[in-house]
Write a protein that holds these residues in place. Sequence first.
Motif, PDB file in Angstrom:
ATOM      1  N   HIS A  40      -8.978  24.969  -0.159  1.00  0.00           N
ATOM      2  CA  HIS A  40      -8.698  23.647  -0.713  1.00  0.00           C
ATOM      3  C   HIS A  40      -8.915  22.559   0.341  1.00  0.00           C
ATOM      4  CE1 HIS A  40      -6.661  26.244  -3.608  1.00  0.00           C
ATOM      5  NE2 HIS A  40      -6.656  25.228  -4.446  1.00  0.00           N
ATOM      6  N   VAL A  41      -9.417  21.415  -0.127  1.00  0.00           N
ATOM      7  CA  VAL A  41      -9.580  20.244   0.733  1.00  0.00           C
ATOM      8  C   VAL A  41      -8.830  19.087   0.091  1.00  0.00           C
ATOM      9  CG1 VAL A  41     -11.189  18.616   1.781  1.00  0.00           C
ATOM     10  CG2 VAL A  41     -11.814  21.027   1.583  1.00  0.00           C
ATOM     11  N   LEU A  42      -7.947  18.465   0.866  1.00  0.00           N
ATOM     12  CA  LEU A  42      -7.153  17.326   0.403  1.00  0.00           C
ATOM     13  C   LEU A  42      -7.560  16.087   1.194  1.00  0.00           C
ATOM     14  CD1 LEU A  42      -3.648  19.088   0.372  1.00  0.00           C
ATOM     15  CD2 LEU A  42      -5.392  19.087  -1.429  1.00  0.00           C
ATOM     16  N   LYS A  43      -7.584  14.964   0.529  1.00  0.00           N
ATOM     17  CA  LYS A  43      -7.978  13.698   1.166  1.00  0.00           C
ATOM     18  C   LYS A  43      -6.790  12.748   1.191  1.00  0.00           C
ATOM     19  CE  LYS A  43     -11.398   9.964   0.784  1.00  0.00           C
ATOM     20  NZ  LYS A  43     -12.537   9.440  -0.021  1.00  0.00           N
ATOM     21  N   HIS A  44      -6.601  12.066   2.329  1.00  0.00           N
ATOM     22  CA  HIS A  44      -5.531  11.084   2.457  1.00  0.00           C
ATOM     23  C   HIS A  44      -6.045   9.720   2.024  1.00  0.00           C
ATOM     24  CE1 HIS A  44      -3.225   8.198   5.304  1.00  0.00           C
ATOM     25  NE2 HIS A  44      -2.553   8.352   4.174  1.00  0.00           N
ATOM     26  N   GLU A  45      -5.292   9.076   1.129  1.00  0.00           N
ATOM     27  CA  GLU A  45      -5.627   7.725   0.680  1.00  0.00           C
ATOM     28  C   GLU A  45      -4.452   6.796   0.951  1.00  0.00           C
ATOM     29  OE1 GLU A  45      -6.502   8.077  -3.470  1.00  0.00           O
ATOM     30  OE2 GLU A  45      -8.539   8.824  -3.137  1.00  0.00           O
ATOM     31  N   TYR A  46      -4.742   5.599   1.458  1.00  0.00           N
ATOM     32  CA  TYR A  46      -3.713   4.566   1.697  1.00  0.00           C
ATOM     33  C   TYR A  46      -4.170   3.337   0.934  1.00  0.00           C
ATOM     34  CZ  TYR A  46      -0.462   1.574   4.335  1.00  0.00           C
ATOM     35  OH  TYR A  46       0.542   0.694   4.698  1.00  0.00           O
ATOM     36  N   ARG A  47      -3.622   3.144  -0.268  1.00  0.00           N
ATOM     37  CA  ARG A  47      -4.185   2.171  -1.193  1.00  0.00           C
ATOM     38  C   ARG A  47      -3.124   1.300  -1.848  1.00  0.00           C
ATOM     39  NH1 ARG A  47      -8.861   4.870  -4.933  1.00  0.00           N
ATOM     40  NH2 ARG A  47     -10.348   5.378  -3.294  1.00  0.00           N
ATOM     41  N   ALA A  86       4.824   6.928   8.391  1.00  0.00           N
ATOM     42  CA  ALA A  86       5.746   5.942   8.953  1.00  0.00           C
ATOM     43  C   ALA A  86       5.623   4.645   8.164  1.00  0.00           C
ATOM     44  CB  ALA A  86       5.425   5.710  10.429  1.00  0.00           C
ATOM     45  N   PRO A  87       6.693   3.810   8.121  1.00  0.00           N
ATOM     46  CA  PRO A  87       6.641   2.563   7.348  1.00  0.00           C
ATOM     47  C   PRO A  87       5.504   1.650   7.808  1.00  0.00           C
ATOM     48  CG  PRO A  87       8.888   3.059   8.043  1.00  0.00           C
ATOM     49  CD  PRO A  87       8.001   4.021   8.761  1.00  0.00           C
ATOM     50  N   ASP A  88       4.732   1.144   6.841  1.00  0.00           N
ATOM     51  CA  ASP A  88       3.684   0.146   7.075  1.00  0.00           C
ATOM     52  C   ASP A  88       2.592   0.621   8.034  1.00  0.00           C
ATOM     53  OD1 ASP A  88       5.056  -1.702   5.410  1.00  0.00           O
ATOM     54  OD2 ASP A  88       6.370  -2.206   7.097  1.00  0.00           O
ATOM     55  N   GLU A  89       2.368   1.907   8.127  1.00  0.00           N
ATOM     56  CA  GLU A  89       1.272   2.434   8.944  1.00  0.00           C
ATOM     57  C   GLU A  89       0.227   3.081   8.047  1.00  0.00           C
ATOM     58  OE1 GLU A  89       2.070   4.882  12.260  1.00  0.00           O
ATOM     59  OE2 GLU A  89       3.540   3.522  13.167  1.00  0.00           O
ATOM     60  N   ALA A  90      -1.044   2.848   8.395  1.00  0.00           N
ATOM     61  CA  ALA A  90      -2.133   3.390   7.576  1.00  0.00           C
ATOM     62  C   ALA A  90      -2.318   4.887   7.785  1.00  0.00           C
ATOM     63  CB  ALA A  90      -3.433   2.656   7.895  1.00  0.00           C
ATOM     64  N   ASP A  91      -2.019   5.366   8.980  1.00  0.00           N
ATOM     65  CA  ASP A  91      -2.181   6.795   9.254  1.00  0.00           C
ATOM     66  C   ASP A  91      -0.981   7.583   8.751  1.00  0.00           C
ATOM     67  OD1 ASP A  91      -4.506   6.128  10.483  1.00  0.00           O
ATOM     68  OD2 ASP A  91      -3.874   6.652  12.523  1.00  0.00           O
ATOM     69  N   ARG A  94       0.831  -1.196   0.000  1.00  0.00           N
ATOM     70  CA  ARG A  94       0.000   0.000   0.000  1.00  0.00           C
ATOM     71  C   ARG A  94       0.871   1.254   0.000  1.00  0.00           C
ATOM     72  NH1 ARG A  94      -5.363  -0.797   0.852  1.00  0.00           N
ATOM     73  NH2 ARG A  94      -5.957  -2.924   1.446  1.00  0.00           N
ATOM     74  N   GLU A  95       0.339   2.279  -0.636  1.00  0.00           N
ATOM     75  CA  GLU A  95       1.069   3.533  -0.723  1.00  0.00           C
ATOM     76  C   GLU A  95       0.166   4.676  -0.258  1.00  0.00           C
ATOM     77  OE1 GLU A  95       2.118   3.547  -4.885  1.00  0.00           O
ATOM     78  OE2 GLU A  95       4.108   2.775  -4.448  1.00  0.00           O
ATOM     79  N   HIS A  96       0.802   5.745   0.195  1.00  0.00           N
ATOM     80  CA  HIS A  96       0.086   6.921   0.669  1.00  0.00           C
ATOM     81  C   HIS A  96      -0.059   7.947  -0.452  1.00  0.00           C
ATOM     82  CE1 HIS A  96       0.184   5.950   5.023  1.00  0.00           C
ATOM     83  NE2 HIS A  96       1.328   5.348   4.725  1.00  0.00           N
TER      84      HIS A  96
END
Length: 385
Positions: A126-133, A85-90, A34-36
């Motif tokens: 502006h509104v930005l959304k974080h995606e971890y996919r 951080a590595p391998d963290e969803a947040d 997964r990437e941020h």
Amino acid sequence: MNNSLPSENEPNQDLTILTITRSAITPRVEPEKREHFLVAIQGSQTGRRLRFAADHPITVGRKMVCDFVLPDAEVSGKHCQVSAAPDEADATVTDLQSTNGTFVEGKRLIGSIRLPNGGLLQLGGHVLKHEYRLPSELEQSLELDRDLEKASSYVKALLPAPIRDGPVRTDWFFLPSTTLGGDAFGYQQLDEDTFAGYVVDVSGHGAGAAMHSVSVMNVLRQRALPNTDFRDPAQVLHSLNTTFQMESHGGMYFSIWYGVYEPKTRLLRYSSAGHHPSYLAQPSIQELIPLQTRNLMIGAMPEAKFVASSVEVMPGSVLYVFSDGVFEVVTKEGTQWGLQDFLPLLRRPESSDVSEPERLYRAVQDVARPGALDDDFSMLVVTFV
């Protein structure tokens, strides 16, 4: 007994032939990681997406040295930093002492704060959304977005142009939510002396709801209801109900407000089905006039009866016809808005900078939590000269 060795021309009965076949070696496939991503969902950069990682934090701001540049006077030169951080969803957002503040889920942050997957980051307008996919998920999502954009463009192409002169003048603002919705509206001259307009709101979201609304809109545009006088609002709703029963249309039903105006008599006849009131603002009268008839929504019951009503329209009056996505919003404080919360906006002064329907959209957006609205915003404004 023959003890002689076999000759060269004589076949050897004890000969063994060994065949070696190389087995296919399946290369090891590394699992996807997964990437941020940070994606703009509101503002001038809408649709732009930028990857970041533990070894590649990004800076967001107005200056060109930033990784994610937002051309916005309310955004500082270097506004905030986003890292992972590595391998963290947040992810982690750090405010870089911005002038107007960095907001996560509508709350201004001090220092650093966690940004969850799907979390919203607001900087200025502006509104930005974080995606971890996973990369494959992202590609599927982009393909779906492209399909939805095509469908949305088709719906917009069917909307009529604003009317700038004559006895009836119109303007509108239409903005689908992030998910394709089921709103539609239109208007037309039925004859030289009769003008008709409507707003339709199909239940649910997605391509199915959108295509159902397009079907209804095309029937009204082309006046394709048999044995129907389109100058009679109750008769139009009755014919729509007969044509679009939910049992034969995938369980879908819709609400509608339909009105017919005659400039010579200044009489507006209207009928609504499962729809909240439209509102008539008369000049020099502070109180808004609600225009609604209590009919069942279209498609719910085959034998439903429909009634209409009428009102005399003063010169200079303004009619507001809209979908429930206009007022059913969640505010920055997390409270749910309703129709009564929205109505005071209709009596605020018109703006010289933007159209009346866009003024209302901006007023709602100022109240709503960051990000796209939960439902389509469909606002039709009709002025009677």
